[in-house]
Design an enzyme around this catalytic site. Structure first.
Site, PDB file in Angstrom:
ATOM      1  N   ARG A  23       0.753  -1.221   0.013  1.00  0.00           N
ATOM      2  CA  ARG A  23      -0.046  -0.019  -0.065  1.00  0.00           C
ATOM      3  C   ARG A  23       0.902   1.136  -0.032  1.00  0.00           C
ATOM      4  O   ARG A  23       0.339   2.183  -0.401  1.00  0.00           O
ATOM      5  CB  ARG A  23      -1.004  -0.018   1.268  1.00  0.00           C
ATOM      6  N   ASP A  49     -16.163  10.079   7.179  1.00  0.00           N
ATOM      7  CA  ASP A  49     -15.186   9.343   7.116  1.00  0.00           C
ATOM      8  C   ASP A  49     -13.821   9.775   7.531  1.00  0.00           C
ATOM      9  O   ASP A  49     -13.513  11.206   7.221  1.00  0.00           O
ATOM     10  CB  ASP A  49     -15.263   8.472   5.868  1.00  0.00           C
TER      11      ASP A  49
HETATM   12  C1  LIG Z   1     -14.664  -1.331   5.132  1.00  0.00           C
HETATM   13  S1  LIG Z   1     -15.343   0.531   5.161  1.00  0.00           S
HETATM   14  C2  LIG Z   1     -17.039   0.374   5.626  1.00  0.00           C
HETATM   15  C3  LIG Z   1     -17.849   1.163   4.863  1.00  0.00           C
HETATM   16  C4  LIG Z   1     -19.413   1.135   5.218  1.00  0.00           C
HETATM   17  N1  LIG Z   1     -19.618   1.656   6.442  1.00  0.00           N
HETATM   18  C5  LIG Z   1     -19.848  -0.417   4.821  1.00  0.00           C
HETATM   19  O1  LIG Z   1     -20.082  -1.066   5.864  1.00  0.00           O
HETATM   20  O2  LIG Z   1     -20.014  -0.581   3.738  1.00  0.00           O
HETATM   21  C6  LIG Z   1     -14.463   1.174   6.565  1.00  0.00           C
HETATM   22  C7  LIG Z   1     -14.269   2.755   6.707  1.00  0.00           C
HETATM   23  O3  LIG Z   1     -13.658   3.076   7.872  1.00  0.00           O
HETATM   24  C8  LIG Z   1     -13.041   4.299   7.704  1.00  0.00           C
HETATM   25  N2  LIG Z   1     -12.441   4.495   9.007  1.00  0.00           N
HETATM   26  C9  LIG Z   1     -11.244   3.756   9.512  1.00  0.00           C
HETATM   27  N3  LIG Z   1     -10.930   4.301  10.541  1.00  0.00           N
HETATM   28  C10 LIG Z   1     -11.637   5.275  10.836  1.00  0.00           C
HETATM   29  C11 LIG Z   1     -11.886   6.252  11.999  1.00  0.00           C
HETATM   30  N4  LIG Z   1     -10.897   6.218  12.958  1.00  0.00           N
HETATM   31  N5  LIG Z   1     -12.698   7.069  11.997  1.00  0.00           N
HETATM   32  C12 LIG Z   1     -13.731   7.311  10.967  1.00  0.00           C
HETATM   33  N6  LIG Z   1     -13.384   6.337   9.766  1.00  0.00           N
HETATM   34  C13 LIG Z   1     -12.758   5.412   9.808  1.00  0.00           C
HETATM   35  C14 LIG Z   1     -12.099   3.939   6.421  1.00  0.00           C
HETATM   36  O4  LIG Z   1     -11.772   5.024   5.894  1.00  0.00           O
HETATM   37  C15 LIG Z   1     -13.112   3.092   5.570  1.00  0.00           C
HETATM   38  O5  LIG Z   1     -13.670   3.888   4.742  1.00  0.00           O
END
Ligand SMILES: C[S@@+](CC[C@H](N)C(=O)[O-])C[C@H]1O[C@@H](n2cnc3c(N)ncnc32)[C@H](O)[C@@H]1O
Length: 273
Positions: free
Chosen positions: A42, A142
């Protein structure tokens, strides 16, 4: 020391530990101790683009360079998502909206919205619920600034919208000139608001929510941080409001104010239940 071998980069244990520490401090994300190859895959392109021949100078840079650190977090977050993922949550949302008071704005928060499929699915659901309160809005947040731009753009390859029912697709998306992409129409855009927000940082927005979607993000946090976030989310729900978690997010010690109401959905006790 981390360095170059032929066309790839190696990351040595101290540099890998630094990556883990930085990601934990910035985003609360816990990287397992065997994810060296993920980190290399990455980050390698960025390390090279900056002209470095190893991870150490790159990590020195991100310690004090905010934009670079934002890119670092973006590169290491997992953004997998889909429209109407776990469809039963959207059915429960429609039911909640149909029973909500018509005189109060109905507010939903998509708390880790990735590239936007989740908040747009929420918006399509509320638009399709004829007896939902007339005033409703969706906050989509996000931590990842780059993915948030994609969410805001609201443009998706046609095949990514396969899970959207044909009548919703026709109502809420317009195809581009090539026919390969679909763009969210303006009527839906006016209901969804985007902002960068770290779930482990400050939450500056005011007011409480009728529903919060916090799905498939807690799995990346430590058990302590999961609990903290769930407690804070619960406090941001209106009485009778519902918290939706991801299917694999077992949170040890769900707060006592939350009652399970189905698969990974929890209602805050109080009025409207
Ligand atoms: C796997 S995606 C989930 C997307 C959606 N909620 C779903 O279930 O389809 C996880 C997301 O969490 C975000 N994320 C990770 N750490 C985070 C944090 N500390 N605060 C807010 N968002 C975060 C990532 O950037 C990513 O876009």
């Amino acid at each position: 020391m981390s360095g170059t071998t032929s066309d790839t980069l190696d990351i040595d244990p101290p540099a890998f530990e630094r990556v883990r520490r930085l990601l934990r401090a910035r985003a609360g994300i816990e990287l397992a101790d065997n994810r060296q190859s993920l980190v290399v895959a990455r980050l390698m392109r960025r390390v090279r683009a900056l002209g470095f021949d190893g991870f150490d100078p790159y990590l020195d840079l991100i310690e004090h360079d905010e934009p670079e650190c934002t890119q670092f977090v973006s590169a290491l977050t997992t953004n997998v998502t889909d429209f109407f993922r776990e469809r039963h949550h959207f059915e429960a949302l429609a039911d909640l909206a149909a029973r909500a008071s018509k005189n109060v704005p109905f507010k939903v928060w998509s708390a880790a919205c990735s590239s936007g499929q989740e908040p747009w699915s929420i918006a399509m659901t509320l638009k399709a619920t004829s007896d939902a309160p007339p005033t409703w809005k969706v906050l989509a947040t996000d931590i990842d600034a780059e993915i948030l731009e994609k969410a805001k753009d609201g443009v998706y390859p046609v095949e990514q919208a396969a899970a959207v029912a044909p009548e919703l697709k026709a109502a809420h998306f317009s195809p581009d000139r090539t026919g390969c992409y679909l763009r969210v129409r303006d009527a839906l855009r006016s209901r969804v608001f985007f902002a960068q927000l770290n779930l482990l940082g400050d939450w500056p927005m005011k007011g409480d929510f009728d529903a919060i979607f916090c799905r498939n993000v807690l799995i990346y946090f430590s058990p302590e941080n999961r609990l903290t976030v769930v407690r804070r989310l619960t406090a941001r729900l209106k009485p009778g409001g519902v918290l939706f978690l991801g299917h694999s997010e077992a949170v040890l010690g769900i707060p006592s104010e939350l009652t399970p109401i189905g698969k990974t959905a929890f209602r805050r006790t109080g009025a409207q239940a």
